[in-house]
Design a protein around this motif. Structure first.
Motif, PDB file in Angstrom:
ATOM      1  N   LEU A  73      10.412   8.938  10.531  1.00  0.00           N
ATOM      2  CA  LEU A  73      10.740   8.499  11.943  1.00  0.00           C
ATOM      3  C   LEU A  73      11.096   7.009  11.662  1.00  0.00           C
ATOM      4  N   ASP A  74      10.954   6.303  10.729  1.00  0.00           N
ATOM      5  CA  ASP A  74      11.499   4.943  10.639  1.00  0.00           C
ATOM      6  C   ASP A  74      12.929   4.747  10.494  1.00  0.00           C
ATOM      7  N   GLU A  75      13.628   4.187  11.485  1.00  0.00           N
ATOM      8  CA  GLU A  75      15.000   4.141  11.405  1.00  0.00           C
ATOM      9  C   GLU A  75      15.753   3.067  10.295  1.00  0.00           C
ATOM     10  N   ARG A  76      14.670   1.992   9.983  1.00  0.00           N
ATOM     11  CA  ARG A  76      15.103   1.222   8.969  1.00  0.00           C
ATOM     12  C   ARG A  76      15.451   1.877   7.622  1.00  0.00           C
ATOM     13  N   ARG A  77      14.828   2.746   7.540  1.00  0.00           N
ATOM     14  CA  ARG A  77      14.796   3.416   6.048  1.00  0.00           C
ATOM     15  C   ARG A  77      16.060   4.025   5.681  1.00  0.00           C
ATOM     16  N   ASP A  78      16.587   4.132   4.625  1.00  0.00           N
ATOM     17  CA  ASP A  78      17.621   4.378   4.135  1.00  0.00           C
ATOM     18  C   ASP A  78      17.528   6.204   3.928  1.00  0.00           C
ATOM     19  N   PRO A  79      18.105   6.765   4.717  1.00  0.00           N
ATOM     20  CA  PRO A  79      18.030   8.424   4.769  1.00  0.00           C
ATOM     21  C   PRO A  79      18.687   9.111   3.600  1.00  0.00           C
ATOM     22  N   THR A  80      19.598   8.074   2.881  1.00  0.00           N
ATOM     23  CA  THR A  80      20.379   8.885   1.848  1.00  0.00           C
ATOM     24  C   THR A  80      19.735   8.645   0.501  1.00  0.00           C
ATOM     25  N   LEU A  81      18.443   7.923   0.129  1.00  0.00           N
ATOM     26  CA  LEU A  81      17.894   7.745  -0.828  1.00  0.00           C
ATOM     27  C   LEU A  81      16.267   8.297  -0.777  1.00  0.00           C
ATOM     28  N   VAL A  82      16.162   9.131  -1.526  1.00  0.00           N
ATOM     29  CA  VAL A  82      14.933  10.076  -1.472  1.00  0.00           C
ATOM     30  C   VAL A  82      14.134  10.129  -2.661  1.00  0.00           C
ATOM     31  N   CYS A  83      12.932   9.844  -2.550  1.00  0.00           N
ATOM     32  CA  CYS A  83      11.841   9.737  -3.573  1.00  0.00           C
ATOM     33  C   CYS A  83      11.154  10.928  -3.719  1.00  0.00           C
ATOM     34  N   ILE A  84      11.286  11.754  -4.824  1.00  0.00           N
ATOM     35  CA  ILE A  84      10.508  13.301  -4.952  1.00  0.00           C
ATOM     36  C   ILE A  84       9.094  12.850  -5.556  1.00  0.00           C
ATOM     37  N   VAL A  85       8.039  13.207  -4.901  1.00  0.00           N
ATOM     38  CA  VAL A  85       6.410  13.064  -5.555  1.00  0.00           C
ATOM     39  C   VAL A  85       5.991  14.443  -5.306  1.00  0.00           C
ATOM     40  N   GLU A  86       4.940  14.425  -6.163  1.00  0.00           N
ATOM     41  CA  GLU A  86       4.131  15.592  -6.253  1.00  0.00           C
ATOM     42  C   GLU A  86       3.094  15.832  -4.973  1.00  0.00           C
ATOM     43  N   ARG A  87       2.403  14.750  -4.717  1.00  0.00           N
ATOM     44  CA  ARG A  87       1.442  14.850  -3.583  1.00  0.00           C
ATOM     45  C   ARG A  87       1.472  13.792  -2.631  1.00  0.00           C
ATOM     46  N   PRO A  88       1.221  13.770  -1.320  1.00  0.00           N
ATOM     47  CA  PRO A  88       1.306  12.645  -0.404  1.00  0.00           C
ATOM     48  C   PRO A  88       0.512  11.382  -0.855  1.00  0.00           C
ATOM     49  N   GLN A  89      -0.641  11.589  -1.574  1.00  0.00           N
ATOM     50  CA  GLN A  89      -1.305  10.413  -2.011  1.00  0.00           C
ATOM     51  C   GLN A  89      -0.103   9.548  -3.119  1.00  0.00           C
ATOM     52  N   ASP A  90       0.785   9.994  -3.840  1.00  0.00           N
ATOM     53  CA  ASP A  90       1.432   9.494  -4.565  1.00  0.00           C
ATOM     54  C   ASP A  90       2.359   8.416  -3.492  1.00  0.00           C
ATOM     55  N   ILE A  91       2.869   8.915  -2.258  1.00  0.00           N
ATOM     56  CA  ILE A  91       3.492   8.022  -1.351  1.00  0.00           C
ATOM     57  C   ILE A  91       2.914   6.755  -1.182  1.00  0.00           C
ATOM     58  N   VAL A  92       1.642   6.999  -0.949  1.00  0.00           N
ATOM     59  CA  VAL A  92       0.921   5.488  -0.769  1.00  0.00           C
ATOM     60  C   VAL A  92       0.829   4.477  -1.748  1.00  0.00           C
ATOM     61  N   ALA A  93       0.755   5.319  -3.134  1.00  0.00           N
ATOM     62  CA  ALA A  93       0.831   4.430  -4.310  1.00  0.00           C
ATOM     63  C   ALA A  93       2.123   3.736  -4.354  1.00  0.00           C
ATOM     64  N   ILE A  94       3.355   4.498  -3.970  1.00  0.00           N
ATOM     65  CA  ILE A  94       4.882   3.838  -4.074  1.00  0.00           C
ATOM     66  C   ILE A  94       4.849   2.865  -3.054  1.00  0.00           C
ATOM     67  N   GLU A  95       4.527   3.128  -1.594  1.00  0.00           N
ATOM     68  CA  GLU A  95       4.302   2.288  -0.692  1.00  0.00           C
ATOM     69  C   GLU A  95       3.578   0.922  -0.934  1.00  0.00           C
ATOM     70  N   ARG A  96       2.821   1.092  -1.684  1.00  0.00           N
ATOM     71  CA  ARG A  96       1.689  -0.213  -1.883  1.00  0.00           C
ATOM     72  C   ARG A  96       2.758  -1.007  -2.778  1.00  0.00           C
ATOM     73  N   THR A  97       3.603  -0.778  -3.470  1.00  0.00           N
ATOM     74  CA  THR A  97       4.462  -1.582  -4.478  1.00  0.00           C
ATOM     75  C   THR A  97       5.433  -2.451  -3.331  1.00  0.00           C
ATOM     76  N   GLY A  98       5.741  -2.084  -2.337  1.00  0.00           N
ATOM     77  CA  GLY A  98       6.812  -2.650  -1.513  1.00  0.00           C
ATOM     78  C   GLY A  98       8.044  -2.500  -2.136  1.00  0.00           C
ATOM     79  N   GLU A  99       8.425  -1.662  -3.223  1.00  0.00           N
ATOM     80  CA  GLU A  99       9.702  -1.798  -3.572  1.00  0.00           C
ATOM     81  C   GLU A  99      10.745  -0.687  -3.176  1.00  0.00           C
ATOM     82  N   PHE A 100      10.533   0.154  -2.371  1.00  0.00           N
ATOM     83  CA  PHE A 100      11.021   1.419  -2.006  1.00  0.00           C
ATOM     84  C   PHE A 100      11.285   1.210  -0.361  1.00  0.00           C
ATOM     85  N   ARG A 101      12.544   1.720  -0.216  1.00  0.00           N
ATOM     86  CA  ARG A 101      12.665   1.570   1.259  1.00  0.00           C
ATOM     87  C   ARG A 101      13.611   2.871   2.060  1.00  0.00           C
ATOM     88  N   GLY A 102      13.384   4.092   0.862  1.00  0.00           N
ATOM     89  CA  GLY A 102      13.985   5.225   1.333  1.00  0.00           C
ATOM     90  C   GLY A 102      13.163   6.061   1.901  1.00  0.00           C
TER      91      GLY A 102
END
Lengths: 198, 198
Positions: A73-102
């Motif tokens: 839903l977040d329109e500030r994120r880049d929709p052409t860059l997609v990070c593929i993860v195994e599980r939803p909790q992996d997203i939490v881990a990646i978001e904690r880094t603050g390094e990914f805006r796709g």
């Protein structure tokens, strides 16, 4: 019988939680009997509510409270860059880094023939459709750096490269704060292969 | 925001449990979202039910499901022998030994002036009434072997001895499987004082 039946049942239910043995379950049960009634009710309600309200994002299969998750839903994120993860909790881990805006794509696991999980059991068909539809230019395969995750990453690379998508893999190497002396040889080998210029 | 609101709320509620930090709370929350719906509901229900149904035994103040707890209801137990404990979970620990066939009395804590807990805050008046009424011949002060528990045991002994009741204290000493080399001097001193003839 050590506990009166309602306590016995509570201890038993708590023991089913991961990492909760009978001793911890007993401690939690007696805690829940001691705290103000509202606090115990509030936990019970949060469990039921999570199951009532949490859905899957129809685009990326992350947990969501509606049609789409907050990242989709977040329109500030880049929709052409997609990070593929195994599980939803992996997203939490990646978001904690603050390094990914796709955006993300949750596969629901990794390919593992021994567990009977083939590509059809994962959200790979949906990923392919999404890549075609949403003009994705780059995907990062952030599956776990284990045999199944590696195999899944290679499988996805083979499918996606012919579509003209850049397919990247997260780096393997020594954890920050780690020690060469105690690193296993596979990890250290990866760290050497993946060396970066300073 | 790392989680969608219903998950955030569940993680927060789970974090309030003793020994559950944010990482464990997240793991438990994602577990509760993954398991069959009935399993999550069953835990929520067990929490509410425990709070609905669990009462205090009107005689010994242990947890109960009715007027009296199962120990007070059990006619094979010796009602003239009473073990005094601080909390209901101490009864579970004693029952696990299989060494005690009397009844219990739960004080609800130990005397601790620093925490504002005096004899009036504990079920001591009720214990005195019970000793008089039920013709108790022996009590075992099984409060914790710490300053507060010791003080409570001595306080009880002073009250109960004049009534002609035998007042015993659980033994302090080295834990079974323990090591003299690593025992603290107070514990070892107690073990020597409390020596028994072989």
């Amino acid at each position: 019988m050590l506990y009166t039946p309602p306590i016995a049942r509570l201890v038993e239910e708590l023991s089913r939680l991961p990492g909760v043995g009978p001793k911890t379950a007993q401690r939690l049960a007696f805690h829940l009997l001691k705290v103000p009634r509202e606090e115990a009710d509030s936990l019970a309600q949060a469990i039921v509510e999570a199951r009532d309200k949490v859905t899957f994002c129809t685009r990326c299969f992350n947990f969501a409270s509606g049609e789409l998750c907050e990242y989709c839903l977040d329109e500030r994120r880049d929709p052409t860059l997609v990070c593929i993860v195994e599980r939803p909790q992996d997203i939490v881990a990646i978001e904690r880094t603050g390094e990914f805006r796709g955006l993300y794509h949750v596969l629901g696991g990794a390919i593992s023939p021994i567990d009977g999980i083939g590509p059809e059991e994962l959200k790979i068909r949906e990923l392919m459709e999404r890549v075609r539809r949403d003009e994705i230019r780059e995907v990062i395969a952030a599956t776990n750096p284990r045999v199944e995750g590696e195999a899944t990453a290679i499988y996805l690379a083979n499918l996606l490269k012919p579509l003209g998508v850049r397919v990247m893999r997260i780096a393997s190497g020594l954890p920050v704060g780690g020690d060469l002396e105690y690193a296993d040889e596979v990890t250290l080998g990866r760290a050497l292969k993946g060396r970066l210029e300073l």
